[in-house]
Design a protein around this motif. Structure first.
Motif, PDB file in Angstrom:
ATOM      1  N   ARG A 374     -72.442  13.178  36.936  1.00 19.40           N
ATOM      2  CA  ARG A 374     -73.873  12.907  37.176  1.00 19.40           C
ATOM      3  C   ARG A 374     -74.356  14.570  37.451  1.00 19.40           C
ATOM      4  O   ARG A 374     -75.607  14.560  37.052  1.00 19.40           O
ATOM      5  CB  ARG A 374     -74.270  12.404  38.336  1.00 19.40           C
ATOM      6  CG  ARG A 374     -73.903  10.814  38.247  1.00 19.40           C
ATOM      7  CD  ARG A 374     -74.260   9.855  39.612  1.00 19.40           C
ATOM      8  NE  ARG A 374     -75.771  10.013  39.867  1.00 19.40           N
ATOM      9  CZ  ARG A 374     -76.165   9.797  40.851  1.00 19.40           C
ATOM     10  NH1 ARG A 374     -75.305   8.854  41.754  1.00 19.40           N
ATOM     11  NH2 ARG A 374     -77.647   9.879  41.286  1.00 19.40           N
ATOM     12  N   ASP A 378     -79.127  16.663  33.389  1.00 18.28           N
ATOM     13  CA  ASP A 378     -80.130  15.980  33.784  1.00 18.28           C
ATOM     14  C   ASP A 378     -80.029  14.749  32.719  1.00 18.28           C
ATOM     15  O   ASP A 378     -80.949  15.019  31.744  1.00 18.28           O
ATOM     16  CB  ASP A 378     -81.434  16.625  33.807  1.00 18.28           C
ATOM     17  CG  ASP A 378     -82.590  15.637  34.338  1.00 18.28           C
ATOM     18  OD1 ASP A 378     -82.228  14.747  34.602  1.00 18.28           O
ATOM     19  OD2 ASP A 378     -83.662  15.999  34.183  1.00 18.28           O
ATOM     20  N   ARG A 379     -79.441  13.672  32.961  1.00 21.27           N
ATOM     21  CA  ARG A 379     -79.320  12.579  31.974  1.00 21.27           C
ATOM     22  C   ARG A 379     -79.471  11.479  32.777  1.00 21.27           C
ATOM     23  O   ARG A 379     -79.570  11.404  34.104  1.00 21.27           O
ATOM     24  CB  ARG A 379     -78.014  12.452  31.204  1.00 21.27           C
ATOM     25  CG  ARG A 379     -77.787  13.572  30.383  1.00 21.27           C
ATOM     26  CD  ARG A 379     -78.899  13.842  29.097  1.00 21.27           C
ATOM     27  NE  ARG A 379     -78.325  14.904  28.348  1.00 21.27           N
ATOM     28  CZ  ARG A 379     -78.940  16.281  28.447  1.00 21.27           C
ATOM     29  NH1 ARG A 379     -79.638  16.420  29.499  1.00 21.27           N
ATOM     30  NH2 ARG A 379     -78.422  17.049  27.291  1.00 21.27           N
ATOM     31  N   ARG A 380     -79.674  10.292  32.271  1.00 23.99           N
ATOM     32  CA  ARG A 380     -80.069   9.073  33.013  1.00 23.99           C
ATOM     33  C   ARG A 380     -78.404   8.452  32.641  1.00 23.99           C
ATOM     34  O   ARG A 380     -78.259   7.424  31.939  1.00 23.99           O
ATOM     35  CB  ARG A 380     -80.759   8.063  32.228  1.00 23.99           C
ATOM     36  CG  ARG A 380     -81.177   6.906  32.962  1.00 23.99           C
ATOM     37  CD  ARG A 380     -82.272   6.158  32.521  1.00 23.99           C
ATOM     38  NE  ARG A 380     -82.555   4.779  33.151  1.00 23.99           N
ATOM     39  CZ  ARG A 380     -82.456   3.553  32.696  1.00 23.99           C
ATOM     40  NH1 ARG A 380     -81.789   3.572  31.362  1.00 23.99           N
ATOM     41  NH2 ARG A 380     -82.534   2.600  33.406  1.00 23.99           N
ATOM     42  N   TRP A 381     -77.652   8.600  33.819  1.00 27.69           N
ATOM     43  CA  TRP A 381     -76.440   8.409  34.014  1.00 27.69           C
ATOM     44  C   TRP A 381     -76.277   6.911  34.303  1.00 27.69           C
ATOM     45  O   TRP A 381     -76.915   6.487  35.532  1.00 27.69           O
ATOM     46  CB  TRP A 381     -75.512   9.353  34.777  1.00 27.69           C
ATOM     47  CG  TRP A 381     -75.578  10.390  34.294  1.00 27.69           C
ATOM     48  CD1 TRP A 381     -76.247  11.708  34.817  1.00 27.69           C
ATOM     49  CD2 TRP A 381     -74.517  11.017  33.404  1.00 27.69           C
ATOM     50  NE1 TRP A 381     -75.993  12.829  34.236  1.00 27.69           N
ATOM     51  CE2 TRP A 381     -74.771  12.477  33.335  1.00 27.69           C
ATOM     52  CE3 TRP A 381     -73.581  10.403  32.530  1.00 27.69           C
ATOM     53  CZ2 TRP A 381     -74.252  13.407  32.695  1.00 27.69           C
ATOM     54  CZ3 TRP A 381     -72.780  11.511  31.807  1.00 27.69           C
ATOM     55  CH2 TRP A 381     -73.264  12.872  31.823  1.00 27.69           C
ATOM     56  N   LEU A 382     -75.635   6.027  33.523  1.00 25.60           N
ATOM     57  CA  LEU A 382     -75.265   4.630  33.955  1.00 25.60           C
ATOM     58  C   LEU A 382     -73.840   4.212  34.031  1.00 25.60           C
ATOM     59  O   LEU A 382     -73.024   4.551  33.154  1.00 25.60           O
ATOM     60  CB  LEU A 382     -76.119   3.669  32.834  1.00 25.60           C
ATOM     61  CG  LEU A 382     -77.582   4.093  33.132  1.00 25.60           C
ATOM     62  CD1 LEU A 382     -78.240   3.161  31.936  1.00 25.60           C
ATOM     63  CD2 LEU A 382     -78.307   3.528  34.066  1.00 25.60           C
ATOM     64  N   GLY A 416     -83.098  13.397  30.099  1.00 22.76           N
ATOM     65  CA  GLY A 416     -83.317  11.980  30.413  1.00 22.76           C
ATOM     66  C   GLY A 416     -82.825  10.686  29.512  1.00 22.76           C
ATOM     67  O   GLY A 416     -83.074   9.652  29.656  1.00 22.76           O
ATOM     68  N   ASP A 418     -80.109   8.313  28.049  1.00 17.40           N
ATOM     69  CA  ASP A 418     -79.182   7.422  28.706  1.00 17.40           C
ATOM     70  C   ASP A 418     -77.652   7.861  28.217  1.00 17.40           C
ATOM     71  O   ASP A 418     -77.481   8.014  26.783  1.00 17.40           O
ATOM     72  CB  ASP A 418     -79.301   5.987  28.088  1.00 17.40           C
ATOM     73  CG  ASP A 418     -80.643   5.304  28.803  1.00 17.40           C
ATOM     74  OD1 ASP A 418     -81.108   5.999  29.518  1.00 17.40           O
ATOM     75  OD2 ASP A 418     -80.962   4.284  28.402  1.00 17.40           O
TER      76      ASP A 418
END
Length: 510
Positions: A374, A378-382, A416, A418
């Protein structure tokens, strides 16, 4: 002799050679020893020699044992023949009756004479009767041709009659004679006595044994010659692949690894040839990979060095220009540092201790990986999935591979976007993966994207251009060190999923 300063001169003793003044020759130096070349005995000759030696020992043993057995048989037969003659006389003497007339024998003379004339001895037997005392008696003989005239040879007969022994051996003109002696006494007149002597000439029987042994020796020698030729031919056929291996090994070099050995049959030699060919295949691949690796590495390292040198040569006195050049050089040096670090990791991947497996909770390891990736960008980590269970893996190397896959996903996505990570446990295997929604991997690059220095199509990812193409190669090295492999699922324009698939219940294959 005295020196100019008055002190005694020190020099070599009279008659001794003066020390050498050659500056290139050490006082302790001498003629260099000549290396003696080790004599090589061909395996073919050694096999033949050992086989002939073994057969010679066996043949000699058989010959000696056979001769001893035959000689023992001759002695046993002679002893049996002599004892048989004495026993027959004793039976006649005990009965005391002439079998022809059924009348008692009148004296010892009649007994011995009748018995001698009715006997049919062997060709090598001699029968002699003796009437009266040893000194004054007379000899009785058979009416036949005897192998040795014992009755006419008092030099041989008298020592036998005078001997206290009942059996023995005596030398004769016809060879050694084995003899037995039996006293004869008339039952009605004890004063009427004599002796019965049986002799057997044993040399002819022994000569037959010697002829048999000579024939056996001749046959053994011929057998050894035939066996030597057969051993030479058979050993040559068996060792032919070995000679091919030696010749191929002598012709192999770094620039010629194309030699292969023809494999014939299914014996150990054929297995050796197969293993040697397999080793050559691995060597050829290793040398090819090494040459490619050196070429690529030299190119990758030469580029930042060239950039740094060029900017340093063109750097002016302007402080702003100097700062820009320093910043650029620092970036290039950092990139070189990353390349060297990645190369060291790949080099360590060849070592047996590259991975150190231990039991690890897959869910806990997945959570730790998620917490670390994480912070990369800066990403949308899932988290897409979490496996449940215990796997025997190296948690640090698995984390290193997943971080590398996450960094690869960051290079092909924007802020941003995914990025999904996940793990699973199924059928004794554990899998970890990273999925992004980037441009994906073209089909032509999917088969080689895990190779060293392979970048594939960048898809417009500017951050990817600065990489050396070693990240995915490190991921594959970590997976293969665990005994597993890598996998890639990608559709151009719809993202890609990179992962590693490892055995969960055992260590690596190293």
């Amino acid at each position: 002799m005295t020196a100019t300063d008055g002190s005694p001169a020190v020099g070599p003793p009279r008659g001794a050679a003066a020390p050498s003044t050659d500056p290139d020759r050490s006082p302790l130096s001498g003629p260099l020893p000549v290396a003696r070349r080790r004599r090589v005995v061909p395996a073919r000759a050694r096999i033949m020699a050992w086989m002939l030696l073994l057969m010679a020992v066996v043949s000699l043993t058989v010959t000696v044992v056979t001769r001893n057995l035959l000689m023992q048989r001759v002695d046993a037969q002679v002893s049996a023949a002599l004892q048989q003659e004495v026993q027959e006389l004793q039976e006649v003497a005990e009965s005391g009756v002439d079998r022809a007339t059924q009348q008692p024998f009148r004296d010892v003379y009649e007994l011995l004479y009748n018995h001698l004339q009715r006997q049919f001895p062997d060709d090598d037997e001699v029968l002699v009767g003796w009437i009266g005392p040893v000194e004054t008696g007379e000899a009785l003989r058979q009416n036949r041709a005897e192998p040795f005239p014992l009755a006419d040879r008092p030099d041989v007969l008298m020592p036998i009659l005078g001997s206290a022994d009942t059996s023995g051996s005596a030398p004769t003109d016809a060879g050694e004679m084995r003899w037995v002696k039996a006293p004869v006494v008339h039952s009605a007149n004890p004063g009427d006595s004599g002796a019965f002597v049986v002799g057997y000439l044993v040399d002819r029987d022994r000569a037959e044994v010697s002829e048999t042994i000579q024939t056996l020796v001749l046959v053994s020698v011929l057998g050894l010659l035939f066996a030597g030729v057969a051993a030479w031919v058979v050993a040559g056929q068996i060792l032919a692949p070995v000679r091919l291996v030696r010749q191929a090994a002598a012709e192999i070099g770094e620039h010629d690894l194309t030699q292969r050995i023809p494999v014939n049959g299914n014996d150990d030699i054929a297995a050796l040839a197969e293993q040697f060919n397999a080793m050559l295949d691995r060597l050829e691949q290793a040398f090819a990979a090494q040459r490619q690796f050196v070429d690529d590495a030299s190119h990758e390292l030469r580029t930042p060095i060239t950039i740094v040198r060029g900017h340093l040569e063109l750097m002016g006195d302007d402080p702003a220009d100097r700062a820009a050049v320093v910043r650029l050089c620092t970036d290039e040096l950092d990139r070189m540092n990353r390349i060297v670090a990645d190369l060291l990791v790949l080099a360590k991947a060849e070592r047996p201790d590259f991975v150190r497996v231990e039991p690890v909770e897959v869910a806990e390891l997945t959570s730790d990986i998620y917490a670390k990736v994480r912070a990369i960008a800066d990403r949308r980590w899932l988290v897409e999935a979490i496996g449940e269970g215990v796997a025997h893996v190296d948690p640090q190397r698995v984390t290193q591979a997943m971080v590398q896959l996450a960094q690869n996903a960051v290079q092909h996505t924007g802020d941003g976007d995914d990025v999904l990570i996940g793990s699973s446990m199924l059928d004794g295997r554990v899998a970890f993966w990273v999925t992004d929604r980037g441009p994906g991997v073209p089909p032509g690059d999917q088969s080689k994207i895990f190779d060293r220095f392979s970048r594939g199509a960048t898809g417009g990812a500017s951050a990817h251009r600065s990489g050396a193409g070693l990240g995915l190669a490190i991921v594959r090295a970590i997976a293969e060190a665990h005994g597993g492999g890598v996998r890639l699922v990608s559709v151009p324009g719809q993202g890609a999923s990179f992962g590693i698939d490892l055995p969960a219940d055992r260590g690596g294959n190293r």
